[in-house]
Write a protein that holds these residues in place. Sequence first.
Motif, PDB file in Angstrom:
ATOM      1  N   GLU A  95      10.275   0.556   8.464  1.00 38.62           N
ATOM      2  CA  GLU A  95       9.729   1.272   9.615  1.00 38.62           C
ATOM      3  C   GLU A  95       9.168   2.602   9.120  1.00 38.62           C
ATOM      4  O   GLU A  95       9.905   3.505   8.737  1.00 38.62           O
ATOM      5  N   VAL A  96       7.854   2.720   9.101  1.00 43.76           N
ATOM      6  CA  VAL A  96       7.179   3.887   8.542  1.00 43.76           C
ATOM      7  C   VAL A  96       6.263   4.493   9.593  1.00 43.76           C
ATOM      8  O   VAL A  96       5.486   3.774  10.234  1.00 43.76           O
ATOM      9  N   ALA A 140       7.816   7.846   3.865  1.00 44.63           N
ATOM     10  CA  ALA A 140       7.260   6.573   3.402  1.00 44.63           C
ATOM     11  C   ALA A 140       8.308   5.645   2.809  1.00 44.63           C
ATOM     12  O   ALA A 140       8.079   4.441   2.699  1.00 44.63           O
ATOM     13  N   GLN A 141       9.457   6.213   2.416  1.00 45.55           N
ATOM     14  CA  GLN A 141      10.520   5.403   1.841  1.00 45.55           C
ATOM     15  C   GLN A 141      11.816   5.672   2.584  1.00 45.55           C
ATOM     16  O   GLN A 141      12.700   6.376   2.088  1.00 45.55           O
ATOM     17  N   PRO A 142      11.969   5.121   3.803  1.00 41.16           N
ATOM     18  CA  PRO A 142      13.200   5.351   4.563  1.00 41.16           C
ATOM     19  C   PRO A 142      14.394   4.694   3.887  1.00 41.16           C
ATOM     20  O   PRO A 142      14.247   3.831   3.026  1.00 41.16           O
ATOM     21  N   GLN A 143      15.577   5.139   4.286  1.00 39.57           N
ATOM     22  CA  GLN A 143      16.779   4.578   3.701  1.00 39.57           C
ATOM     23  C   GLN A 143      16.865   3.079   3.992  1.00 39.57           C
ATOM     24  O   GLN A 143      16.593   2.615   5.094  1.00 39.57           O
ATOM     25  N   ARG A 144      17.244   2.321   2.974  1.00 37.49           N
ATOM     26  CA  ARG A 144      17.301   0.866   3.116  1.00 37.49           C
ATOM     27  C   ARG A 144      18.311   0.420   4.170  1.00 37.49           C
ATOM     28  O   ARG A 144      18.178  -0.630   4.764  1.00 37.49           O
ATOM     29  N   LEU A 177       0.822  -1.192   0.000  1.00 34.14           N
ATOM     30  CA  LEU A 177       0.000   0.000   0.000  1.00 34.14           C
ATOM     31  C   LEU A 177       0.868   1.258   0.000  1.00 34.14           C
ATOM     32  O   LEU A 177       0.615   2.207  -0.747  1.00 34.14           O
ATOM     33  N   THR A 178       1.912   1.263   0.843  1.00 27.93           N
ATOM     34  CA  THR A 178       2.810   2.407   0.884  1.00 27.93           C
ATOM     35  C   THR A 178       3.512   2.603  -0.447  1.00 27.93           C
ATOM     36  O   THR A 178       3.662   3.735  -0.941  1.00 27.93           O
ATOM     37  N   PHE A 179       3.921   1.505  -1.068  1.00 28.82           N
ATOM     38  CA  PHE A 179       4.580   1.605  -2.375  1.00 28.82           C
ATOM     39  C   PHE A 179       3.622   2.126  -3.437  1.00 28.82           C
ATOM     40  O   PHE A 179       3.999   2.939  -4.294  1.00 28.82           O
ATOM     41  N   SER A 180       2.368   1.689  -3.388  1.00 26.15           N
ATOM     42  CA  SER A 180       1.372   2.144  -4.359  1.00 26.15           C
ATOM     43  C   SER A 180       1.112   3.640  -4.226  1.00 26.15           C
ATOM     44  O   SER A 180       1.071   4.376  -5.214  1.00 26.15           O
ATOM     45  N   VAL A 181       0.933   4.105  -2.988  1.00 27.44           N
ATOM     46  CA  VAL A 181       0.702   5.534  -2.764  1.00 27.44           C
ATOM     47  C   VAL A 181       1.931   6.344  -3.177  1.00 27.44           C
ATOM     48  O   VAL A 181       1.809   7.410  -3.800  1.00 27.44           O
ATOM     49  N   ASP A 183       7.627  15.764  -0.992  1.00 18.86           N
ATOM     50  CA  ASP A 183       8.984  15.263  -0.736  1.00 18.86           C
ATOM     51  C   ASP A 183       9.108  14.745   0.689  1.00 18.86           C
ATOM     52  O   ASP A 183       9.731  13.694   0.928  1.00 18.86           O
ATOM     53  N   ASP A 184       8.520  15.468   1.629  1.00 15.04           N
ATOM     54  CA  ASP A 184       8.551  15.008   3.022  1.00 15.04           C
ATOM     55  C   ASP A 184       7.811  13.682   3.174  1.00 15.04           C
ATOM     56  O   ASP A 184       8.246  12.807   3.946  1.00 15.04           O
ATOM     57  N   PHE A 185       6.708  13.538   2.444  1.00 13.15           N
ATOM     58  CA  PHE A 185       5.978  12.271   2.503  1.00 13.15           C
ATOM     59  C   PHE A 185       6.837  11.116   1.989  1.00 13.15           C
ATOM     60  O   PHE A 185       6.895  10.044   2.618  1.00 13.15           O
ATOM     61  N   LEU A 186       7.501  11.316   0.862  1.00 10.95           N
ATOM     62  CA  LEU A 186       8.332  10.243   0.305  1.00 10.95           C
ATOM     63  C   LEU A 186       9.500   9.928   1.220  1.00 10.95           C
ATOM     64  O   LEU A 186       9.902   8.758   1.343  1.00 10.95           O
TER      65      LEU A 186
END
Length: 602
Positions: A558-559, A544-548, A259-263, A538-541
Amino acid sequence: MRAFSAQSLRWVSPCRPSWSRVSALAPIKARPFRGVASPALSRPHIRPFSASTPARSTFDSESTIYALSTASGRAAIAVVRVSGPACVQIYNALCPNTRLPRPRMAAVRTLYDPTRDPSANSVLDAGALVLYFPGPKTVTGEDVLELQVHGGPAIVRSVLTALARLNQPAHSVRYAEPGEFTRRAFINNRLDLTQIEALGDTLAADTEQQRRLAVRGASDALSKRYEEWRQQLLFARGEMEALIDFSEDQHFDESPDELTFSVSSQVKKLQAQIRFHIQNASKGELLRSGIKVALLGAPNAGKSSLLNQVVGKEAAIVSTEEGTTRDIVDVGVDLSGWYCKLGDMAGIRSELGGPAGQGPFIIGAVEQEGIRRAKARALDSDVVIVVLSLEKRPDDPSLYQLSVEPEVASAVHDCTQAGKCVVVAVNKCDLLPQEDRSGQVARQLTAAVGIHFPDVPERRIFFISCSEAQKGISMDHSDPGQLQTFLRGLVTTFEEITSPLGGDDGEAGTYDASYWEDSLGVTHRQSANLERCLRHLDDFLDEAQPQRSSVDPTHGMEVDIVTAAEHLRFAADALAKITGKGESGDVEDVLGVIFEKFCVGK
């Protein structure tokens, strides 16, 4: 359905203000004039300015407003517009014992002084054209009365005075504030803020390109686009917050990671479109405010002569003495529908001597300041026209050379490094024989220009003669001095730098050319809110996409879902402020800035 997978989610309490759902303006019952019957007035849904409790404004909809909508002064016809709940009563006072015209049908009426009995001595205008538009489907969303009277100053003044005398404590009738008619259209959902800004551009348009830009913006294409984006963000926010509210007792078709990836994928596509709209906003500003053009060259190269030929008047002093122009001469001109600001500047030279081998000399303090301003003006321009002069070689008068001052070449290099569009105009081509102007000599000169200015494409190199243009001399008597050829090339350059971006980029989606042409109408205020929206996305990404590297493979990503959803809400708020729609669209702070640009009768 797929079960909810375990995931490390940080739950925090969202810090959200409690928005009070109070309408800024409540429907107001019409107050009829004493002794005059009035029909029931229906009020449309009124747009709230803000979700918070509104402050009292001078733009109250209880009153009926009027204003002269045409230019003041002597004319054949003058239009006085009235808007508000007392339009019928005002008509009955000005036109006693006559039937109200059919809606949207013009009728000839005699206007009388409402403070006196109808007679030949109380006539204000014997042949006025009256139109009545019942709300809510009017320009303001209210009842509108339009009086088309004779345009003599005395008649207009008497009609306005008569309307002012109809003001009473029980029913306010007053002269409109600047832009109040348009403001009421916004309040009553007849126009949104983007259409209102385009309307302001329509009133201010002087050139064909400005008119086209304003007409495009007057449609609701941009408004619908912003609202569609806002709805996308609200839906995405709803999906994210569903994980907060129902994560423990509901099952979802997608895992939280999916879901996070889709958004995030939807947000990235939206970001690409917003970036193109921000870039195209600067291009549209060139059409709206004018293209800055700088004439850069050495002293006595012909910059002032070229300026005078383009604008068609003696805007700058022309002399054979070097250094005649010391300060910047700015002239606005309409070139084939493009408004540009031509700037003639001081000639640029160095104290080491010019290309023709002149000895060193001293440049005075005034000329040095003129050179400094010329370089600064060139860097501040959108298009730089480098004016070069063709000179006879001192050692062989039968041969010709380009006069290129090293300081000019250095200044042009700085302009190209700054991303400025550079056009080269080689002046004094009347020194060349007619047979050499389009042959080998012309090709050699073009190659020489390319050596000095390698970043300038050949299509932007022109050969002109201001002397022949002034005298009207031409080989075929159609283009003296090749000036029209130069101007056509300059207009082509204008078209290139104002063409909208985004048509060939797959990341932003596939749209036709008109989709991106609409984005040229994005104003500075809209662009600022789009940039604010982009920062929140940008803040959302980032959330939603923390550093690997920080992700624990045993627990997944962890989101912070709450924080990520809040960033989407802030982004939607920025879009709501553009159109004034949505509960989070607090636009009260920008209304005055927009409406104060309008004239009183608009």
